[in-house]
Write a protein that holds these residues in place. Structure first.
Motif, PDB file in Angstrom:
ATOM      1  N   SER A   1      51.790  32.716  45.443  1.00 46.19           N
ATOM      2  CA  SER A   1      50.617  32.363  44.646  1.00 46.19           C
ATOM      3  C   SER A   1      50.468  30.851  44.686  1.00 46.19           C
ATOM      4  O   SER A   1      51.467  30.121  44.710  1.00 46.19           O
ATOM      5  CB  SER A   1      50.769  32.825  43.199  1.00 46.19           C
ATOM      6  OG  SER A   1      51.037  34.202  43.113  1.00 46.19           O
TER       7      SER A   1
ATOM      8  N   TYR B   1      48.215  27.556  42.948  1.00 48.21           N
ATOM      9  CA  TYR B   1      47.332  27.159  41.854  1.00 48.21           C
ATOM     10  C   TYR B   1      47.071  25.652  41.898  1.00 48.21           C
ATOM     11  O   TYR B   1      47.907  24.869  42.355  1.00 48.21           O
ATOM     12  CB  TYR B   1      47.963  27.483  40.502  1.00 48.21           C
ATOM     13  CG  TYR B   1      48.274  28.939  40.277  1.00 48.21           C
ATOM     14  CD1 TYR B   1      47.324  29.796  39.738  1.00 48.21           C
ATOM     15  CD2 TYR B   1      49.527  29.447  40.619  1.00 48.21           C
ATOM     16  CE1 TYR B   1      47.616  31.137  39.531  1.00 48.21           C
ATOM     17  CE2 TYR B   1      49.825  30.790  40.419  1.00 48.21           C
ATOM     18  CZ  TYR B   1      48.862  31.634  39.881  1.00 48.21           C
ATOM     19  OH  TYR B   1      49.158  32.958  39.686  1.00 48.21           O
TER      20      TYR B   1
ATOM     21  N   GLN C   1      55.113  38.562  40.097  1.00 44.09           N
ATOM     22  CA  GLN C   1      53.959  37.756  40.485  1.00 44.09           C
ATOM     23  C   GLN C   1      52.856  37.836  39.424  1.00 44.09           C
ATOM     24  O   GLN C   1      52.259  36.817  39.057  1.00 44.09           O
ATOM     25  CB  GLN C   1      53.446  38.246  41.839  1.00 44.09           C
ATOM     26  CG  GLN C   1      52.550  37.274  42.566  1.00 44.09           C
ATOM     27  CD  GLN C   1      52.235  37.743  43.969  1.00 44.09           C
ATOM     28  OE1 GLN C   1      52.098  38.940  44.238  1.00 44.09           O
ATOM     29  NE2 GLN C   1      52.119  36.807  44.903  1.00 44.09           N
TER      30      GLN C   1
ATOM     31  N   ASP D   1      51.358  34.900  36.941  1.00 48.17           N
ATOM     32  CA  ASP D   1      49.915  34.683  36.942  1.00 48.17           C
ATOM     33  C   ASP D   1      49.366  34.711  35.511  1.00 48.17           C
ATOM     34  O   ASP D   1      48.546  33.861  35.121  1.00 48.17           O
ATOM     35  CB  ASP D   1      49.236  35.753  37.794  1.00 48.17           C
ATOM     36  CG  ASP D   1      47.755  35.494  37.975  1.00 48.17           C
ATOM     37  OD1 ASP D   1      47.393  34.554  38.711  1.00 48.17           O
ATOM     38  OD2 ASP D   1      46.950  36.225  37.355  1.00 48.17           O
TER      39      ASP D   1
ATOM     40  N   GLY E   1      45.265  31.378  42.492  1.00 46.10           N
ATOM     41  CA  GLY E   1      45.851  32.615  41.991  1.00 46.10           C
ATOM     42  C   GLY E   1      46.767  33.228  43.022  1.00 46.10           C
ATOM     43  O   GLY E   1      47.330  32.525  43.883  1.00 46.10           O
ATOM     44  N   ILE E   2      46.906  34.537  42.969  1.00 47.53           N
ATOM     45  CA  ILE E   2      47.778  35.249  43.902  1.00 47.53           C
ATOM     46  C   ILE E   2      47.160  35.210  45.286  1.00 47.53           C
ATOM     47  O   ILE E   2      46.004  35.596  45.482  1.00 47.53           O
ATOM     48  CB  ILE E   2      47.991  36.696  43.419  1.00 47.53           C
ATOM     49  CG1 ILE E   2      48.783  36.699  42.110  1.00 47.53           C
ATOM     50  CG2 ILE E   2      48.702  37.515  44.489  1.00 47.53           C
ATOM     51  CD1 ILE E   2      48.876  38.061  41.453  1.00 47.53           C
ATOM     52  N   ASN E   3      47.932  34.720  46.258  1.00 50.70           N
ATOM     53  CA  ASN E   3      47.448  34.647  47.639  1.00 50.70           C
ATOM     54  C   ASN E   3      47.917  35.843  48.444  1.00 50.70           C
ATOM     55  O   ASN E   3      47.124  36.579  49.013  1.00 50.70           O
ATOM     56  CB  ASN E   3      47.906  33.346  48.296  1.00 50.70           C
ATOM     57  CG  ASN E   3      47.563  33.282  49.774  1.00 50.70           C
ATOM     58  OD1 ASN E   3      48.451  33.372  50.620  1.00 50.70           O
ATOM     59  ND2 ASN E   3      46.294  33.136  50.087  1.00 50.70           N
TER      60      ASN E   3
END
Length: 396
Positions: free
Chosen positions: A190, A192, A268, A272, A292-294
Motif C-alpha cells: 500500500s 500513501y 493490509q 488502511d 491506498g492499497i496498491n
C-alpha cells in the motif's frame, strides 16, 4: 531418479539453446526502458514484439493504456488456461547502459534490467518456441508483457486481472529469490501520501499566528509508525517528508509518503483503516490522505498447488528441488492471486542484485529454469496443474 513423460522437454535440450537465449537477452537489455519514460517503454516493447513474433509465429496485440505500451499474445482460440506474466520496464534511467554495459564474463551476465526481469521474457519465449517446434498444442496460453510494473502498474493492473480471470494458473517470470528459490508468497503493498495544510506566519514576529505543518507531521509520523505489527510481518514505513519553504516562516504545507507491506489481506485492511482514521493534532491543521492499497498480498495458499507441481516436475526432470520463500516485494502476481487465481512467482532467472549496480544473471542456470517452465506449462495445459499425480510426486 527421473521418470520423464512423453511431453517433457529435457534440460539438455535447453543447454543447446543457451547461446540463443543470451543473444535474445542482449537484444532486450540494449534497449533501455525506464518506466517513467513512455517513449523508451514503447521502444522496449517494440524490441520485445520482434523477439516474441519470431518465437511464437505471431505478432502481439499492442495495447496502449494512458500512453503506456503493453503487449499480449493469445495463442489458439480456446479458453484461456495459463498466463505467462512479464514486464519489460526497468528502474534504470536512460544512459545507465553506458555506465553498466552488457557483458557476459565467466558465466555472469550483467546489464540494466537483465535480472529484473528481461531474462524472464527470454525464458518465456524460448520455452514456448521450443514447445511449438516440438508440436505441442499451446491453445489456451497467453503471454502478457507490461510496461509499468516498476511503478505499481497504474495502467496495467486492470488488464492483468482481466487476462488472469478464468485461468487455471498464472506463471510469473519475475526473477527468482536467492539461490533460485521460487516466490510462493509476497507481501501486499500500500502506498500513501499524507498532505497537511496549516497556516503560514513569520517565525520571529508572530509565530503564534501560524499553524505548523512540520509539528503536525511530527505527530503523524509517530502515529503512523505505530500501525506496524512486526509479529504479523506488517511494516509501516514513513519515507519521504517535506514541509515549509523558508527558515523564518511557520510552514503552511507539508507532505509525508508512507510505504506499507503486509502478509495478509486482513493486515493490509487494518492498516488502511488506521491511515484513514488519522486526525489532526495541532489546532487548525487539516489532513488529506491520498493513495491506498496498491497490490493485495500473494498469500501462500494461492501458490501451494503450483509449487507442489513445480517440485514434482523438477524431480521428474532431474532438477534440484526448488525452495519456496515469501518476500517483501510485490509484483503483478499479487493482482492475480488477489482475484483467486493460482499463481506462482519467481520463475525467471537465477542471479541477484535487482535494482542495484550488481544486477546479474547466472547464465548456466537458464536452461534448467527453461525446462522447469516448460514442464509447468505442459502440466497445466494437460490437466489444470493444481494437483500432483501420484506418479509425479517429489522424490519418486
Amino acid at each position: 531418479m527421473t521418470h520423464l513423460l512423453p511431453h517433457d522437454v529435457r534440460p539438455t535440450e535447453f543447454d543447446a539453446l543457451l547461446p540463443a537465449m543470451l543473444a535474445d537477452l542482449e537484444e532486450l537489455v540494449s534497449v533501455e526502458s525506464p518506466s517513467a519514460d513512455l517513449a523508451a517503454v514503447a521502444a522496449g516493447a517494440a524490441r520485445v514484439a520482434q523477439l516474441g513474433a519470431r518465437a511464437l509465429g505471431a505478432e502481439p496485440e499492442v495495447l496502449l493504456h494512458e500512453g503506456c505500451t503493453h503487449l499480449r499474445w493469445r495463442l489458439g482460440a480456446g479458453p484461456r488456461r495459463v498466463l505467462l506474466l512479464c514486464h519489460q520496464d526497468t528502474v534504470w534511467p536512460l544512459g545507465t547502459l553506458a555506465e553498466l554495459p552488457w557483458s557476459v564474463t565467466d558465466g555472469v551476465v550483467r546489464g540494466p534490467g537483465c535480472f529484473d526481469m528481461k531474462a524472464g521474457i527470454v525464458l518465456a519465449f524460448t520455452v514456448l518456441a521450443r514447445l511449438r517446434a516440438a508440436g505441442h498444442d499451446l491453445d489456451g496460453v497467453t503471454v502478457l508483457v507490461t510496461g509499468d510494473e516498476e511503478i505499481g502498474s497504474p495502467t496495467s493492473a486492470d488488464l492483468i486481472r482481466a487476462e488472469a480471470a478464468g485461468c487455471a494458473a498464472v506463471l510469473v517470470l519475475e526473477a527468482s529469490a536467492d539461490g533460485g528459490a521460487l516466490k510462493t508468497g509476497r507481501k501486499g503493498a500500500s502506498m500513501y501520501d499524507l498532505l497537511v495544510t496549516g497556516r503560514a506566519a513569520h517565525a520571529g514576529l508572530e509565530p503564534e499566528k501560524g499553524v505548523s505543518s512540520t509539528v503536525e507531521l511530527a505527530h503523524q509520523v509517530l502515529a503512523i509508525a505505530d500501525l506496524a505489527d512486526p509479529a504479523q510481518g506488517t511494516t509501516v514505513t514513513p519515507t519521504v517528508l517535506t514541509s515549509g519553504t523558508t527558515t523564518n516562516t511557520v510552514p503552511a504545507t507539508g507532505r509525508l509518503s508512507v510505504d506499507v507491506r503486509a502478509l495478509t489481506a486482513a493486515e493490509q485492511q487494518r492498516v488502511d483503516a488506521g491511515m484513514r482514521a488519522l486526525t489532526p493534532q495541532v489546532p487548525g491543521a487539516v489532513l488529506q490522505l491520498r493513495g491506498g492499497i496498491n497490490r493485495p498480498p500473494l498469500e501462500e495458499a494461492a501458490s501451494a498447488g503450483l509449487f507442489a507441481l513445480a517440485r514434482a516436475v523438477s524431480a521428474r526432470l532431474g532438477l534440484p528441488a526448488p525452495a519456496g520463500v515469501t518476500v517483501g516485494g510485490a509484483s503483478d502476481g499479487n493482482f492475480t492471486a488477489g482475484i483467486g487465481v493460482p499463481t506462482l512467482d519467481g520463475l525467471g532467472a537465477v542471479g541477484g542484485g535487482a535494482h542495484a549496480v550488481g544486477e546479474h544473471v547466472l547464465a548456466d542456470q537458464l536452461p534448467g529454469r527453461a525446462a522447469l517452465l516448460a514442464g509447468l506449462v505442459r502440466a497445466v495445459l494437460d490437466g489444470g496443474g493444481l494437483g500432483v499425480p501420484d506418479e509425479e510426486a517429489p522424490g519418486e
